[in-house]
Write an enzyme that holds these catalytic residues in place. Structure first.
Site, PDB file in Angstrom:
ATOM      1  N   ASP A   1      35.223  45.664  29.583  1.00 29.50           N
ATOM      2  CA  ASP A   1      36.503  45.481  28.899  1.00 29.50           C
ATOM      3  C   ASP A   1      36.433  44.210  28.053  1.00 29.50           C
ATOM      4  O   ASP A   1      35.382  43.572  27.974  1.00 29.50           O
ATOM      5  CB  ASP A   1      37.654  45.378  29.911  1.00 29.50           C
ATOM      6  CG  ASP A   1      37.605  44.090  30.740  1.00 29.50           C
ATOM      7  OD1 ASP A   1      36.658  43.287  30.566  1.00 29.50           O
ATOM      8  OD2 ASP A   1      38.515  43.879  31.546  1.00 29.50           O
TER       9      ASP A   1
ATOM     10  N   ASP B   1      38.623  40.560  27.588  1.00 20.95           N
ATOM     11  CA  ASP B   1      39.681  39.765  28.226  1.00 20.95           C
ATOM     12  C   ASP B   1      40.146  38.643  27.303  1.00 20.95           C
ATOM     13  O   ASP B   1      39.314  37.942  26.731  1.00 20.95           O
ATOM     14  CB  ASP B   1      39.140  39.134  29.520  1.00 20.95           C
ATOM     15  CG  ASP B   1      38.516  40.150  30.450  1.00 20.95           C
ATOM     16  OD1 ASP B   1      39.271  40.903  31.084  1.00 20.95           O
ATOM     17  OD2 ASP B   1      37.260  40.205  30.538  1.00 20.95           O
TER      18      ASP B   1
ATOM     19  N   ASP C   1      42.293  43.382  28.538  1.00 19.18           N
ATOM     20  CA  ASP C   1      43.204  42.621  29.396  1.00 19.18           C
ATOM     21  C   ASP C   1      43.772  41.447  28.611  1.00 19.18           C
ATOM     22  O   ASP C   1      43.015  40.658  28.038  1.00 19.18           O
ATOM     23  CB  ASP C   1      42.468  42.067  30.631  1.00 19.18           C
ATOM     24  CG  ASP C   1      42.140  43.150  31.643  1.00 19.18           C
ATOM     25  OD1 ASP C   1      42.818  44.197  31.632  1.00 19.18           O
ATOM     26  OD2 ASP C   1      41.217  42.948  32.449  1.00 19.18           O
TER      27      ASP C   1
HETATM   28  N1  CTP Z   1      40.425  38.409  36.996  1.00 20.78           N
HETATM   29  C1  CTP Z   1      41.525  37.937  37.652  1.00 20.78           C
HETATM   30  N2  CTP Z   1      42.477  38.813  38.110  1.00 20.78           N
HETATM   31  C2  CTP Z   1      42.337  40.140  37.925  1.00 20.78           C
HETATM   32  C3  CTP Z   1      41.218  40.638  37.239  1.00 20.78           C
HETATM   33  C4  CTP Z   1      40.264  39.728  36.783  1.00 20.78           C
HETATM   34  O1  CTP Z   1      41.648  36.742  37.823  1.00 20.78           O
HETATM   35  N3  CTP Z   1      43.255  40.968  38.381  1.00 20.78           N
HETATM   36  C5  CTP Z   1      39.414  37.462  36.510  1.00 20.78           C
HETATM   37  C6  CTP Z   1      38.123  37.630  37.271  1.00 20.78           C
HETATM   38  O2  CTP Z   1      38.060  36.765  38.361  1.00 20.78           O
HETATM   39  C7  CTP Z   1      37.103  37.290  36.235  1.00 20.78           C
HETATM   40  C8  CTP Z   1      37.778  37.553  34.894  1.00 20.78           C
HETATM   41  O3  CTP Z   1      39.142  37.736  35.178  1.00 20.78           O
HETATM   42  O4  CTP Z   1      36.822  35.932  36.307  1.00 20.78           O
HETATM   43  C9  CTP Z   1      37.195  38.723  34.191  1.00 20.78           C
HETATM   44  O5  CTP Z   1      37.234  39.877  35.010  1.00 20.78           O
HETATM   45  P1  CTP Z   1      36.582  41.246  34.577  1.00 20.78           P
HETATM   46  O6  CTP Z   1      37.027  41.637  33.235  1.00 20.78           O
HETATM   47  O7  CTP Z   1      36.872  42.209  35.668  1.00 20.78           O
HETATM   48  O8  CTP Z   1      35.021  40.958  34.661  1.00 20.78           O
HETATM   49  P2  CTP Z   1      34.016  40.333  33.603  1.00 20.78           P
HETATM   50  O9  CTP Z   1      33.381  39.171  34.260  1.00 20.78           O
HETATM   51  O10 CTP Z   1      34.687  40.078  32.299  1.00 20.78           O
HETATM   52  O11 CTP Z   1      32.906  41.445  33.457  1.00 20.78           O
HETATM   53  P3  CTP Z   1      32.975  42.769  32.535  1.00 20.78           P
HETATM   54  O12 CTP Z   1      32.030  42.520  31.422  1.00 20.78           O
HETATM   55  O13 CTP Z   1      32.517  43.864  33.436  1.00 20.78           O
HETATM   56  O14 CTP Z   1      34.377  42.967  32.078  1.00 20.78           O
HETATM   57 MN    MN Z   2      35.888  41.572  31.393  1.00 20.47          MN
HETATM   58 MN    MN Z   3      39.135  42.261  32.732  1.00 17.66          MN
END
Ligand code: CTP
Ligand code: MN
Ligand code: MN
Ligand code: MN
Length: 364
Positions: A204, A206, A288
């Site tokens: 995703d 963020d 997100d």
């Molecule tokens: N996070 C959070 N609360 C959530 C979801 C995520 O605080 N409900 C934080 C996670 O701890 C992380 C960051 O947001 O530090 C990013 O989460 P995520 O998008 O799930 O993972 P990524 O590290 O960005 O990996 P990816 O490339 O798979 O998205």
């Molecule tokens: Mn992410």
């Molecule tokens: Mn995320």
């Protein structure tokens, strides 16, 4: 030629937040295996076991050399008996029977497919598995009751399985910036998560949004999503209001990685393909969005950069070693009974008595 590294001379600290963990490392052949076992433990609701395997994998990611034999592991922390057995088997035979049979198992594959649907957690996936369901197609076929998020998850399943590239993340950054600037001039937008850590792909994109004048950010999200919706850029969105109260959420509350910022879990409709050939299509991308008050921005930045294990280890370090409580909102010092304010991530590492680790080295 690379100078030979003496593995016994390499000191690896016990907490992931004390170490530098680059994105690319030398031991994927071991960490991939340990992460399968971690994932499987998570699917079986065994969090302790899941974290143990993930910590073991993370230690190997921090090594400046490729593990050749068990001697190389002698002075390393976090490697339990089980992890060592798995590593030994891979070093000797090229693979681990336990890992391979886990990977092939009906349960593992079904849980992976089902939890891979946006809006589906381990609990729901497990219930469906016990009812005999194995894939998104089975849900459709058997007419399962799905909530709005899960419906979108099934509808856009194929797109959401495809990794999001950095180039796509940059296009989405431009869109988000345009949206935010249109509804709140002067707001700041930061790309977070895996892309901030230097990843080339992600599941995703963020974003963290704030405004230097505290209070201006209140109620911002609905304005952003309205703007995006009017432009036809949203396929799905669910906004949750900010529910953080320092008095209630601070020291008294059990450590929890779920923050209380105003947030939006969304699916963007991203235009793709070349305009010149006029074969312009689109794909679905998970985005997100999080809004933070300016005074919490440093904590929110640290909390949303990840990796998840790095965050978990930061909180564990704070609690166990410093008698402090860290969240994405604040840092509370239990000994002094006060909140420690910070404007930058560097200040937070300093309060915690940790060397600053840049985002690109937080890939624990
Ligand atoms: N996070 C959070 N609360 C959530 C979801 C995520 O605080 N409900 C934080 C996670 O701890 C992380 C960051 O947001 O530090 C990013 O989460 P995520 O998008 O799930 O993972 P990524 O590290 O960005 O990996 P990816 O490339 O798979 O998205
Ligand atoms: Mn992410
Ligand atoms: Mn995320
Ligand atoms: Mn290296």
């Amino acid at each position: 030629p690379k100078p030979n590294i003496d593995p016994t001379a390499v000191l690896i600290k016990a907490y992931a937040c004390q170490r530098r963990t680059p994105l690319k490392h030398h031991n994927s052949f071991l960490t991939d295996a340990l992460e399968i076992l971690s994932q499987n433990a998570e699917y079986n609701d065994n969090e302790g076991r899941s974290v143990a395997f993930r910590r073991a994998a993370s230690v190997l990611k921090a090594l400046p050399y490729r593990v050749k034999n068990m001697e190389d592991l002698k002075s390393l922390p976090c490697l339990g008996d089980h992890s060592q057995r798995v590593i030994k088997e891979i070093l000797e035979d090229g693979s681990s029977r336990e890992v391979e049979s886990t990977r092939q198992s009906d349960k593992f594959q079904a849980m992976k497919a089902l939890t891979g649907i946006f809006g589906v957690g381990v609990r729901t996936a497990d219930r469906w598995f016990r009812e005999g369901l194995r894939s998104p197609d089975d849900l459709f076929r058997t007419g399962q009751q799905l909530n709005r998020a899960q419906q979108a998850g099934v509808q856009y399943y194929d797109d959401l399985q495809k990794p999001v590239t950095k180039a796509e993340a940059d296009v989405i950054s431009d869109i988000v910036e345009k949206a935010v600037r249109a509804v709140l001039p002067g707001a700041e937008i930061r790309l977070m998560g895996g892309f901030r850590r230097g990843k080339e792909v992600g599941h995703d994109v963020d974003f963290l949004i704030t405004h230097p004048e505290e209070g201006k950010e209140e109620g911002l999200m609905p304005k952003i999503t309205n703007w995006l919706e009017e432009q036809g850029l949203l396929l799905y969105q669910k906004t949750t209001r900010n529910s953080y109260l320092e008095k209630m959420d601070g020291p008294a509350r059990a450590p929890n990685n779920m923050d209380r910022f105003e947030r939006c879990f969304s699916i963007f409709k991203l235009q793709t393909g070349s305009e010149r050939a006029s074969v312009s299509g689109w794909r679905a991308v998970r985005v997100d969005l999080v809004v933070s008050p300016y005074s919490q921005f440093a904590f929110a930045t640290l909390g949303w950069t990840g990796s998840k294990l790095f965050e978990r280890e930061l909180r564990r370090w704070a609690g166990q070693e410093k008698h402090m409580s860290l969240s994405s909102h604040a840092l509370f010092d239990s000994k002094q009974n006060l909140y420690l304010r910070a404007k930058t991530e560097e200040e937070i590492f300093a309060y915690l008595g940790l060397e600053f680790i840049p985002p690109s080295e937080r890939n624990a």
